[in-house]
Design an enzyme around this catalytic site. Sequence first.
Site, mmCIF file in Angstrom:
data_model
loop_
_atom_site.group_PDB
_atom_site.id
_atom_site.type_symbol
_atom_site.label_atom_id
_atom_site.label_comp_id
_atom_site.label_asym_id
_atom_site.label_seq_id
_atom_site.Cartn_x
_atom_site.Cartn_y
_atom_site.Cartn_z
ATOM 1 N N ASP A 416 -4.428 -0.624 27.348
ATOM 2 C CA ASP A 416 -3.463 -0.880 26.830
ATOM 3 C C ASP A 416 -2.865 -1.958 27.754
ATOM 4 O O ASP A 416 -4.108 -2.925 28.306
ATOM 5 C CB ASP A 416 -2.279 -0.010 28.237
ATOM 6 N N GLU A 469 -5.788 -2.225 22.596
ATOM 7 C CA GLU A 469 -4.555 -2.437 22.240
ATOM 8 C C GLU A 469 -4.195 -3.713 22.069
ATOM 9 O O GLU A 469 -3.956 -4.640 23.153
ATOM 10 C CB GLU A 469 -3.012 -2.093 23.227
#
Length: 735
Positions: A416, A469
Site C-alpha cells: 500500500d 500501489e
Amino acid sequence: MTPGPGRPAPLALTARPLARTDLLRLTTGEVSDPHALLGPHPGPAGVTVRVLRPLADAVQLLTPDGAAFAELAHEAGGVFAGQLPCTEVPDYRVAVRYGDEVHVYDDPYRFPPTLGELDLHLIREGRHEQLWKVLGANTTEQEAGRGPLAGTAFAVWAPDARAVRVVGDFNHWDGAAHAMRSLGASGVWELFVPGVGDGTRYKYEILTRDGRWIQKADPLARRAEPAPGTASIVFTERHEWRDAAWLAARGEQPVEQAPMSVYEIHLGSWRKGLDYRQIARELPAYVKALGFTHVEFLPVAEHPFGGSWGYQVTSYFAPMAALGSPDDFRFLVDALHRAGIGVIVDWVPAHFPRDDWALARFDGTPLYEHPDPRRGEHPDWGTLVFDYGRTEVRNFLVANATYWCEEFHIDGLRVDAVASMLYLDYSRRDGEWLPNEFGGRENLDAVEFLQEMNATVHRRSPGVVTIAEESTAWDGVTRRTDHGGLGFSLKWNMGWMHDSLSYLAEDPVHRQYHHHSMTFPMVYAYAENYMLPISHDEVVHGKGSLLDKMPGDRWQQFANLRACLAYMWAFPGKQLLFMGQEFAQDSEWSHDAGLNWPDARHAPHAAVRDLVRDLNRHYLQEPALWSQDTSPEGFRWIDADAAQDNVFSFVRHDTKGRPLVCVFNFQPGVRHQYRVGLPESGTWVPVLDTDATAYGGSGAGTAAPVRAEAVPWQGLEHSAPLTLPPLAGVWLRPR
C-alpha cells in the site's frame, strides 16, 4: 507452609545480603540484569537462591514432586533468599504464600537466554529473516533436570528502555517478579517464563528514560486480543496444511506471462458476521464459480479500528482477531489453495497509527518511527512513518513480509501507498520536508528497504508476487533489483483506472472530446508490468458504486458497465475488481453495512455477474489476453482514432501469434456495416458480446460468424463489415 507432602522445610542457610543498590534496583524494577541477582547462583559455600515476590508472606523451595526442602528468608522489599548446602543447582520449584493462598511455579531466573549469539548478531546487522522465531512470544522448552520444561520465551527490542518487564494473566498484570534481562548492544530484552502457554494474554511494561512505566503490546505478537482489548496473546501454530501441490506449482510460470484475475475482498464485510472458517466454507466456491484466479484481501493484520479497513495496523504479525485465530486464517488460505485460488494480502509498511499501547514511541522514544517529524509523520493520515534507514526497523518490516508468505502461505503482497514512501515531500509543502543527502526529494532509505523486501521475498518464497500501489511515474518499479529497480512483480496502473473511468463517466455525446483518455495508457503500457485495478478506493467516500458512475438511463448504465468490464479484461495487464462490482451493486460500499447481496438476485445485476463469469472463462481460454501483457508484440491498435464514432478496436496476440480482435462502441446507437480491419483471412467467430440478451442487452449486434474480405482497411489486408451493438464490446477470433 507445607504445600507438598512431608514436614515443614528447614530454613535455608543465610545468604550473603545484596548490596543496597542492587536491592533498590530489584524493588523499584529498574534492573537490566535480573538474572545476575535472582535465581540460583553456585558459590564456594553452596548455592544461593534469591526470589522476588513483593507482598508474599513466605517463600519455600520444593522438590519436583512437591515436597518442601528449604524455606527462604525475607531480605527486604519482597526479596527472599537462602543458601543451600550443595555444590550444584538442584531441581526445584518455588512455593509462595499470600495469606491462605499458595502459588507454585518454576523459577524463570534459572535458565539461560533463549537467543543465541548468531541471533543477536543477525538482529544487530538487520539480517534476521525469520525474526518472529526469536522475538515475540514463542512457546518452547528448557531443560530443568527432571526433563524438558514447557513455557514461553518472551523477547522484545527496546534499546532505549531502562528496564522491561513482562506482565499478563500469569502474574495478575504485576510485572515486579518478571523483570527481563537486557542482551546488551542488540537492544533485546529476554525472559523465559515456565508454565506460560497458548492463550495467555500479555504485554511488555517498559521503564522509559524519563522514568515512566508504560505498557505496550508485543510488536511481534502472533495473536492479538480482540478489540476493545489491546493485549497480545501467546499462540502456537497447529494447523496441518494440505496445499503442498498448490505451493509446488504456483511459480511455474512468470506472473507477467500468466493469467491473473483478482477479486478484491474486505473480509469483515464480504458477508457480515462470518468468521474465517465460515468464510472458508463459502468464498472458495463463489470465487471459483466466477472464474477469478486470485483473491486479494484488504489488510488482515490486527487493526482495532474497523473504519481504517486495515490500513492502520497495530500488530503486524497477528491476523485480525475479530474473525478468529491465526490458525482459523490459515484454514481459510488452505481452503482457497485447495480450490485452486491464489491469495494476496494488502500489506501496509508505509505508516502506522499513534495508539499509545502499540508501536508509537515504543520504548519512550521514537523507535519504529523516524525521529524527525518531517520524515516521521504523515500529514494526510495523522499516522507515523517507519524509519526505513534504521537497521532493526528495516529488519522488522522485511521479516514481516516473509512471515506472511512463509507462515500463512500467502501468494502475494500488495504494498500500500508506495508513493508516500518514495518521496520525502509527499503531501508536504515547501519547508515541511527534509531533503536527502544529495538534496533530492527521493527517500533513499525507503528505496533500499523496498528493494531488500522484494529481493528477500522472491528468494525465500518462489512464486510469490509483490504488487505496488504506486501512483507516480517512478522509474523501474517492476524492474529487477539487480538492474536498479524496486523489484516488484506488478504495479497498479492508476493512470489507466483514472482515465478509463473518467471517459466512461462522460455522456456519450461528449466522449469524442475525451477519446485520448482511453488510448493514452498504451503510450506507457510497457514501462512496467501492470495490473488494472478497479479497487475499493473507487467505490467509497462519496464516489458511488461503479454502476453509479455510468451516465444515461438505467439500461444505459448497465450497458456502459458491461462494456467497461469487457474493455478492462481485454486491455493489456492483469485485472482486479472489488467485491460487489461483479454484480453491479447499486450502492457505495460501506464496511459497516457490507455488500448488498439482494441486488444480485435482480435480473440486470445477475446478468452482470454472468458476464464477469464469462469474461474470466474466456480470459483463461484465450492466451492472447495475458501471455504477452508486457510485450509490444501482444497488442496492436486497429483504429485508435475513431473519436467521432466513440469506437475503439485493437487486436491481442498470444505467443504463437494467434489473434483476438476486440471492438468497442461507446455510444448508444447501433452502428451497421461498420468496417473493421482484421489481421487474417477466413471466418471470424464472435467470442463475446456484452450486448447479448443473456447479459440484459438488446441483441442488436453481430451474432453470426463473419467472413474476412480481401479489402485492405485500417492498415490491415483484410476487413469485414460488422454490426456494432450500442454501448458494448465484441470479441472475435478466427475459426
